[in-house]
Write an enzyme that holds these catalytic residues in place. Sequence first.
Site, mmCIF file in Angstrom:
data_model
loop_
_atom_site.group_PDB
_atom_site.id
_atom_site.type_symbol
_atom_site.label_atom_id
_atom_site.label_comp_id
_atom_site.label_asym_id
_atom_site.label_seq_id
_atom_site.Cartn_x
_atom_site.Cartn_y
_atom_site.Cartn_z
ATOM 1 N N TYR A 49 -1.935 -1.147 10.484
ATOM 2 C CA TYR A 49 -1.999 -1.165 8.935
ATOM 3 C C TYR A 49 -0.655 -0.673 8.475
ATOM 4 O O TYR A 49 -0.188 -1.297 7.657
ATOM 5 C CB TYR A 49 -3.234 -0.425 8.333
ATOM 6 C CG TYR A 49 -3.314 -0.697 6.675
ATOM 7 C CD1 TYR A 49 -4.081 -1.874 6.351
ATOM 8 C CD2 TYR A 49 -2.983 0.366 5.838
ATOM 9 C CE1 TYR A 49 -4.478 -1.925 5.062
ATOM 10 C CE2 TYR A 49 -3.274 -0.064 4.710
ATOM 11 C CZ TYR A 49 -4.023 -1.109 4.188
ATOM 12 O OH TYR A 49 -4.316 -1.230 2.885
ATOM 13 N N SER A 81 0.883 -1.258 -0.027
ATOM 14 C CA SER A 81 0.020 -0.106 -0.145
ATOM 15 C C SER A 81 0.878 1.221 -0.185
ATOM 16 O O SER A 81 2.154 1.161 0.588
ATOM 17 C CB SER A 81 -0.921 0.093 1.232
ATOM 18 O OG SER A 81 -1.418 1.261 1.566
#
Length: 260
Positions: free
Chosen positions: A155, A142
């Site tokens: 995350y 990401s």
Amino acid sequence: MLKGKNAIITGSTSGIGLAIAHSLAEQGCNILLNGFADKATISGLVSELQEKYNVRVDYSPADMTKPNDIADMVAMCDRIFGRTDILINNAGIQATGPVDGYPVEKWDSIIAINLSSTFHSVRAALPGMKKRNYGRIINIASVHGLVGSENKGAYVAAKHGLIGLTKVIALENAPANITCNAICPGWVHTPLVDKQIEDKAKAEGLSIEEATNKLIGEKQPNKRFVEASQLGALVVFLCDDNGSSITGSAYTVDGGWTAQ
Ligand code: NAD
């Protein structure tokens, strides 16, 4: 170039993983799907891919929080297709909130699914890849593997770790013609992001449309979602012979997010 190759794609019952399954199947790859969904949805996805692309498709129910399930998934691919050539580590979850007070069990499951599952799948797939002197491993990280955002501690930690792990796997296996790369998307419109849009709308008293525009506008300079199929096209490029010298990289596909 990919005809007859066999690919495992974790978390491919939805979103980015499913788009990658379509892109690889379109090139003639056999596909082992994985992820959660009801039985009817899974058999629908298997038949759709088989019929549309004339490739072999099966499904592993492996839970990415369980190392034994992950080893079984790789063994299943080897057993039913003969070998694992391509491994796409894509399964991921999100749960936002500040570090103080963040639920410990959410931290543990984000680290397990978004980071540790890749260690377990790669560990299981590497011996076969090394024996055959061929492998393509792609980790869906990401932009949050490269930069931080508030309320995404678990995350961001998992995705930064995933990019680090990508580099080490690349270095250790470069002589064996095994490449390992990470892809770092910005916002892609999938169920994972729908939840964040709903939360934003609720928290800020916005309509879904207003929350969507605000979410995209805050970070992604081109103000458009990345298309999941664009990530599928990059996966195909990295798996193909043209990608054979690319290893240890982290490719941003983020509309300019990380250029800021
Ligand atoms: P999604 O929610 O549409 O898909 C997630 C997939 O993972 C589903 O198939 C789900 O069943 C599966 N999954 C979840 N927990 C699992 C578990 N324990 N075991 C096995 N499978 C499990 O989400 P998405 O947006 O397509 O996300 C895919 C990947 O892309 C994730 O790693 C995510 O972090 C990453 N990503 C997404 C975006 C985005 O904007 N959507 C941006 C950057 C990175």
